[in-house]
Design an enzyme around this catalytic site. Structure first.
Site, PDB file in Angstrom:
ATOM      1  N   ASP A   1      -3.754  -9.759 -15.873  1.00 44.20           N
ATOM      2  CA  ASP A   1      -4.841 -10.866 -16.156  1.00 44.20           C
ATOM      3  C   ASP A   1      -5.682  -9.956 -17.069  1.00 44.20           C
ATOM      4  O   ASP A   1      -6.054  -9.165 -17.276  1.00 44.20           O
ATOM      5  CB  ASP A   1      -5.784 -10.864 -14.822  1.00 44.20           C
ATOM      6  CG  ASP A   1      -5.869 -11.907 -13.993  1.00 44.20           C
ATOM      7  OD1 ASP A   1      -6.142 -12.066 -15.082  1.00 44.20           O
ATOM      8  OD2 ASP A   1      -5.281 -12.081 -13.287  1.00 44.20           O
TER       9      ASP A   1
ATOM     10  N   ASP B   1      -4.583   3.172   2.741  1.00 43.30           N
ATOM     11  CA  ASP B   1      -5.762   3.333   2.961  1.00 43.30           C
ATOM     12  C   ASP B   1      -5.841   1.271   3.310  1.00 43.30           C
ATOM     13  O   ASP B   1      -6.999   0.805   3.394  1.00 43.30           O
ATOM     14  CB  ASP B   1      -6.579   3.108   1.803  1.00 43.30           C
ATOM     15  CG  ASP B   1      -6.143   2.681   0.237  1.00 43.30           C
ATOM     16  OD1 ASP B   1      -4.926   1.463   0.526  1.00 43.30           O
ATOM     17  OD2 ASP B   1      -6.725   2.416  -0.887  1.00 43.30           O
TER      18      ASP B   1
ATOM     19  N   ASP C   1       0.454  -1.006   0.380  1.00 42.46           N
ATOM     20  CA  ASP C   1       0.179  -0.043  -0.152  1.00 42.46           C
ATOM     21  C   ASP C   1       0.777   1.320  -0.166  1.00 42.46           C
ATOM     22  O   ASP C   1       1.623   0.697   0.538  1.00 42.46           O
ATOM     23  CB  ASP C   1      -0.778  -0.303   1.241  1.00 42.46           C
ATOM     24  CG  ASP C   1      -1.665   0.993   1.308  1.00 42.46           C
ATOM     25  OD1 ASP C   1      -2.270   1.739   0.491  1.00 42.46           O
ATOM     26  OD2 ASP C   1      -2.228   1.513   2.656  1.00 42.46           O
TER      27      ASP C   1
ATOM     28  N   ASP D   1      -1.368  -1.298  -3.855  1.00 41.34           N
ATOM     29  CA  ASP D   1      -1.787  -0.101  -5.285  1.00 41.34           C
ATOM     30  C   ASP D   1      -0.794  -0.273  -5.800  1.00 41.34           C
ATOM     31  O   ASP D   1       0.454  -1.288  -5.625  1.00 41.34           O
ATOM     32  CB  ASP D   1      -2.297   1.286  -5.030  1.00 41.34           C
ATOM     33  CG  ASP D   1      -1.183   1.636  -3.645  1.00 41.34           C
ATOM     34  OD1 ASP D   1       0.066   1.186  -3.694  1.00 41.34           O
ATOM     35  OD2 ASP D   1      -1.720   2.591  -2.315  1.00 41.34           O
TER      36      ASP D   1
ATOM     37  N   GLU E   1      -5.751 -19.539 -17.456  1.00 39.16           N
ATOM     38  CA  GLU E   1      -5.611 -20.501 -16.596  1.00 39.16           C
ATOM     39  C   GLU E   1      -6.851 -21.681 -16.868  1.00 39.16           C
ATOM     40  O   GLU E   1      -7.983 -21.238 -17.627  1.00 39.16           O
ATOM     41  CB  GLU E   1      -6.518 -19.368 -15.947  1.00 39.16           C
ATOM     42  CG  GLU E   1      -6.306 -20.329 -13.962  1.00 39.16           C
ATOM     43  CD  GLU E   1      -7.402 -19.548 -13.756  1.00 39.16           C
ATOM     44  OE1 GLU E   1      -8.256 -19.866 -11.959  1.00 39.16           O
ATOM     45  OE2 GLU E   1      -8.856 -18.908 -14.377  1.00 39.16           O
TER      46      GLU E   1
ATOM     47  N   HIS F   1      -3.255 -17.417  -5.694  1.00 38.62           N
ATOM     48  CA  HIS F   1      -3.889 -16.183  -5.439  1.00 38.62           C
ATOM     49  C   HIS F   1      -5.246 -17.295  -5.259  1.00 38.62           C
ATOM     50  O   HIS F   1      -6.091 -16.884  -3.850  1.00 38.62           O
ATOM     51  CB  HIS F   1      -4.014 -14.674  -5.714  1.00 38.62           C
ATOM     52  CG  HIS F   1      -4.871 -14.897  -7.099  1.00 38.62           C
ATOM     53  ND1 HIS F   1      -4.381 -16.128  -8.325  1.00 38.62           N
ATOM     54  CD2 HIS F   1      -6.587 -14.607  -7.270  1.00 38.62           C
ATOM     55  CE1 HIS F   1      -5.712 -15.737  -9.038  1.00 38.62           C
ATOM     56  NE2 HIS F   1      -6.732 -15.385  -8.280  1.00 38.62           N
ATOM     57  N   ASP F   2      -5.131 -18.390  -5.261  1.00 43.22           N
ATOM     58  CA  ASP F   2      -6.376 -19.595  -5.119  1.00 43.22           C
ATOM     59  C   ASP F   2      -6.252 -20.335  -4.213  1.00 43.22           C
ATOM     60  O   ASP F   2      -6.757 -21.139  -3.879  1.00 43.22           O
ATOM     61  CB  ASP F   2      -6.863 -19.477  -6.687  1.00 43.22           C
ATOM     62  CG  ASP F   2      -8.026 -18.697  -7.165  1.00 43.22           C
ATOM     63  OD1 ASP F   2      -8.380 -17.682  -7.115  1.00 43.22           O
ATOM     64  OD2 ASP F   2      -8.008 -18.625  -8.437  1.00 43.22           O
TER      65      ASP F   2
ATOM     66  N   ASP G   1      -7.807 -15.479 -17.567  1.00 39.38           N
ATOM     67  CA  ASP G   1      -8.947 -16.413 -16.308  1.00 39.38           C
ATOM     68  C   ASP G   1      -9.717 -17.164 -16.882  1.00 39.38           C
ATOM     69  O   ASP G   1     -10.275 -16.969 -18.438  1.00 39.38           O
ATOM     70  CB  ASP G   1      -9.751 -15.052 -15.621  1.00 39.38           C
ATOM     71  CG  ASP G   1     -10.090 -15.500 -14.524  1.00 39.38           C
ATOM     72  OD1 ASP G   1      -9.380 -16.357 -13.439  1.00 39.38           O
ATOM     73  OD2 ASP G   1     -11.666 -15.564 -14.499  1.00 39.38           O
TER      74      ASP G   1
HETATM   75  O1  TEU Z   1     -10.427 -18.174 -10.840  1.00 39.19           O
HETATM   76  C1  TEU Z   1     -11.042 -19.971 -11.242  1.00 39.19           C
HETATM   77  C2  TEU Z   1     -11.373 -21.426 -10.284  1.00 39.19           C
HETATM   78  O2  TEU Z   1     -11.891 -21.971 -10.410  1.00 39.19           O
HETATM   79  C3  TEU Z   1     -10.695 -21.300  -8.572  1.00 39.19           C
HETATM   80  O3  TEU Z   1      -9.342 -21.730  -9.048  1.00 39.19           O
HETATM   81  C4  TEU Z   1     -11.442 -20.798  -8.359  1.00 39.19           C
HETATM   82  O4  TEU Z   1     -10.834 -20.332  -7.282  1.00 39.19           O
HETATM   83  C5  TEU Z   1     -12.147 -21.677  -7.489  1.00 39.19           C
HETATM   84  O5  TEU Z   1     -13.453 -22.414  -8.118  1.00 39.19           O
HETATM   85  C6  TEU Z   1     -12.772 -21.601  -6.348  1.00 39.19           C
HETATM   86  O6  TEU Z   1     -13.279 -22.724  -5.365  1.00 39.19           O
HETATM   87  C7  TEU Z   1     -10.094 -17.371 -11.672  1.00 39.19           C
HETATM   88  C8  TEU Z   1      -9.359 -16.616 -10.730  1.00 39.19           C
HETATM   89  O7  TEU Z   1      -8.057 -16.987 -10.421  1.00 39.19           O
HETATM   90  C9  TEU Z   1     -10.021 -16.636  -9.314  1.00 39.19           C
HETATM   91  O8  TEU Z   1      -9.483 -15.521  -8.180  1.00 39.19           O
HETATM   92  C10 TEU Z   1     -11.303 -15.875  -9.323  1.00 39.19           C
HETATM   93  O9  TEU Z   1     -12.607 -15.968  -8.323  1.00 39.19           O
HETATM   94  C11 TEU Z   1     -12.582 -16.705 -10.994  1.00 39.19           C
HETATM   95  O10 TEU Z   1     -11.271 -16.994 -11.912  1.00 39.19           O
HETATM   96  C12 TEU Z   1     -13.760 -15.856 -11.584  1.00 39.19           C
HETATM   97  O11 TEU Z   1     -13.023 -15.221 -11.672  1.00 39.19           O
END
Ligand code: TEU
Length: 574
Positions: free
Chosen positions: A110, A37, A33, A41, A274, A348-349, A217
């Protein structure tokens, strides 16, 4: 093909440049940041650019920074050609691109075009059944015989990823729109050529701005099955739409068209799709350079092996090492001659790799983070480092639902409770697998809020930032950071690491991850103890290591016949 002049925008991108590159993923909200906030960023990223240059990465991939209501932290875009004020301005992004390029670092955006936000002007217009944009999304009347908007009236039983139903009700037109993730993320209708052209025009605008590629994505969801496009009747009792939405009938046609219309290959941009639910076969088709689709895909096979047997979102199980390494080897073999792999444990997922596949106890955290890095970075493909992975950042101690922010976590919790599952069971799942673990702010130093913000962080920091932080890691020659730097440097120096043939050894061993990489007369052997107990190196099934040179190890050279817990070695054989 576009006829734009290609000169300045193609600078620094020779053919195949990405085959020797290492990508670093930034989740901007949680990186740095700059204005107090509590939300990371773009100027914050620019401030940290020399940290990234020092690590040695070649490419930055930014999770979405576009204008967005932030229902799914930016994966719900309301303006593809502007920056969300939370993250800064287009001028800030231009400054970041310039700062990165000055250091020889490329920048990947992205691209979220399976769906938009429900606040995107295209969707706002589409809500009017008379509008020309109605067909830009997927609309259906209620289930026959049901009153629109009442329980059970959804056109079919498909669940959304983050909600009980993939059909969101629009009271104005009394119809439903298809939204595979959440009601705030309506799916675009890629059958409509105007949709596709609008997406390509937007992509060209970004390419002209000087970016170096796209991470796409859920790109393998864009071509919908015939039931959704209206070419076949929708079974109102069908509930497996999600599976049939992946790798749809026109996927490859659309990717080829996109590549052609935006000049992805022409400009040597890097592209990674992805692709949840993709297989080696899909990946071969997608990444075969002669087909002009994408450079590589993110498979989900190795990060979904720990799902429980049923379809319940909150079930999970441990994965034996033999299964994990066997899966990666299957992808190495499948893409050995055609196409290319992406390599990742973290993003991040996903929960933090060191907590999931390693051992995040104080005793083993550093060595297990290093060893997981060694294994991943010595495979063939493009490695992805997710922010904090290079520090061995761990899962956060989350115990109550009030500590979670992610739409996915909140949905799993609600679904479990609705199914009568004891809350403890849902919380145990989230504590192990929630996406929030990856999203706790980056740990820069041991000072207030870990140096992430001077305000109140949007998501609580992991309290272990007092010991696990970038500042401490950069002063310690034995840190995870130092190890990742060496792994990245090794990839840059070694043709065998970049292009060498992969062979898995001892496939059934449940502690040792062993493989070779060979190119010409050079062979590298990776020996990694992926367990918290010592292991004896087997006499059978491994090449002779007499006279081998230790290129990089987690431990000082010790007993050649035994590996300490989470010890790994990269050896060059003679
Ligand atoms: O993720 C798609 C995805 O299928 C998964 O990794 C998702 O996080 C999982 O189904 C959750 O249970 C991509 C992005 O990386 C994710 O951050 C987004 O939320 C998603 O698409 C929708 O845009």
């Amino acid at each position: 093909m576009t006829s734009r002049t290609t000169d300045p925008i193609d600078a620094g991108r020779p053919d195949g440049w990405w085959r020797s590159a290492v990508v670093y993923q930034i989740y901007p909200r949680s990186f740095q940041d700059s204005d107090g906030d509590g939300i990371g960023d773009i100027p914050g990223i620019t401030r940290r650019i020399d940290y990234l240059a020092d690590l040695g990465v070649d490419v930055l991939w930014l999770s979405p920074v576009y204008r967005s209501p932030q229902v799914d932290n930016g994966y719900d875009i309301s303006d593809y050609q502007d920056i969300d004020p939370e993250f800064g301005t287009l001028a800030d992004l231009d400054a970041l691109i310039a700062a990165a390029h000055e250091r020889g670092i490329k920048l990947v955006m992205d691209l979220v075009v399976n769906h938009t936000s429900d606040q995107h002007p295209w969707f706002v217009e589409s809500r009017d059944p008379a509008s020309a944009k109605r067909d830009w999304y997927i609309w259906r009347p209620a289930r026959p015989g049901f009153e629109p908007g009442t329980p059970g009236a959804e056109p079919d039983r498909s669940p959304a990823a983050f909600a009980p139903s993939a059909w969101a009700y629009d009271p104005t037109s009394r119809e439903y729109y298809f939204a595979l993730f959440s009601a705030g993320q309506p799916d675009l209708n890629w059958e409509n050529p105007d949709v596709r052209q609008a997406v390509y025009a937007m992509m060209r605008w970004w390419i002209d701005r000087g970016i170096d590629g796209f991470r796409m994505d859920v790109i393998n969801l864009i071509s919908k099955p015939a039931e959704l496009t209206g070419a076949a009747p929708l079974d109102p009792d069908g509930d497996q739409l999600r599976l049939r939405v992946t790798n749809g009938p026109r996927l490859h046609e659309f990717l080829q068209e996109m590549n052609r219309e935006t000049g992805l290959d022409e400009h040597n941009l890097v592209t990674v799709g992805e692709m949840p639910g993709s297989t080696v076969e899909t990946a071969v088709l997608t990444t075969d350079p002669d087909r002009h689709e994408l450079n590589m895909v993110f498979t989900f096979e190795h990060v979904r092996m720990d799902r429980g047997p049923g379809s319940r979102l909150w079930d999970f199980a441990d994965v034996p090492l033999s299964a994990l390494k066997g899966n990666l080897a299957h992808w190495q073999d499948g893409l050995a001659d055609v196409g290319w792999n992406s390599l990742y444990f973290d993003n991040h997922d996903q929960p933090r790799a060191v907590s999931r596949f390693g051992d995040d106890s104080p005793e083993h955290r550093v060595n297990s983070a290093k060893t997981l890095g060694t294994v991943l970075h010595l495979h063939k493909g493009t490695p992805y480092v997710y922010q904090g992975e290079e520090l061995g950042m761990t899962n956060a101690p989350l115990t109550e639902i009030g500590q979670y922010r992610d739409i996915s976590a909140l949905n799993v919790h609600a679904a479990a409770l609705a199914a009568g599952v004891p809350e403890g069971e849902a919380l145990r799942f989230l504590a192990a697998r929630s996406r929030d673990h990856a999203r706790t702010p980056m740990q820069w130093d041991a000072g207030a809020h870990a140096g992430f913000t001077t305000g109140t962080p949007w998501l609580a920091l992991n309290p272990n930032y007092d010991t696990i932080n970038a500042d401490a890691a950069r002063r310690d020659p034995d840190s995870v950071f130092a190890h990742f730097r060496k792994l990245i440097a090794l990839r840059h120096e070694s043709a065998a690491v970049q292009e060498g043939r992969f062979q898995l050894l001892l496939p059934d061993h449940e502690q040792l991850w062993a493989f070779t990489r060979s190119l010409g007369d050079e062979t590298m052997l990776v020996l990694a103890n992926c367990s918290s107990s010592p292991v004896t190196v087997p006499a059978e099934g491994l090449p002779d290591v007499t006279g081998a040179e230790l290129l990089l190890g987690t431990h000082a050279a010790g007993d050649a016949g035994e590996l300490a817990p989470w010890e790994s070695r990269i050896l060059r054989l003679r």
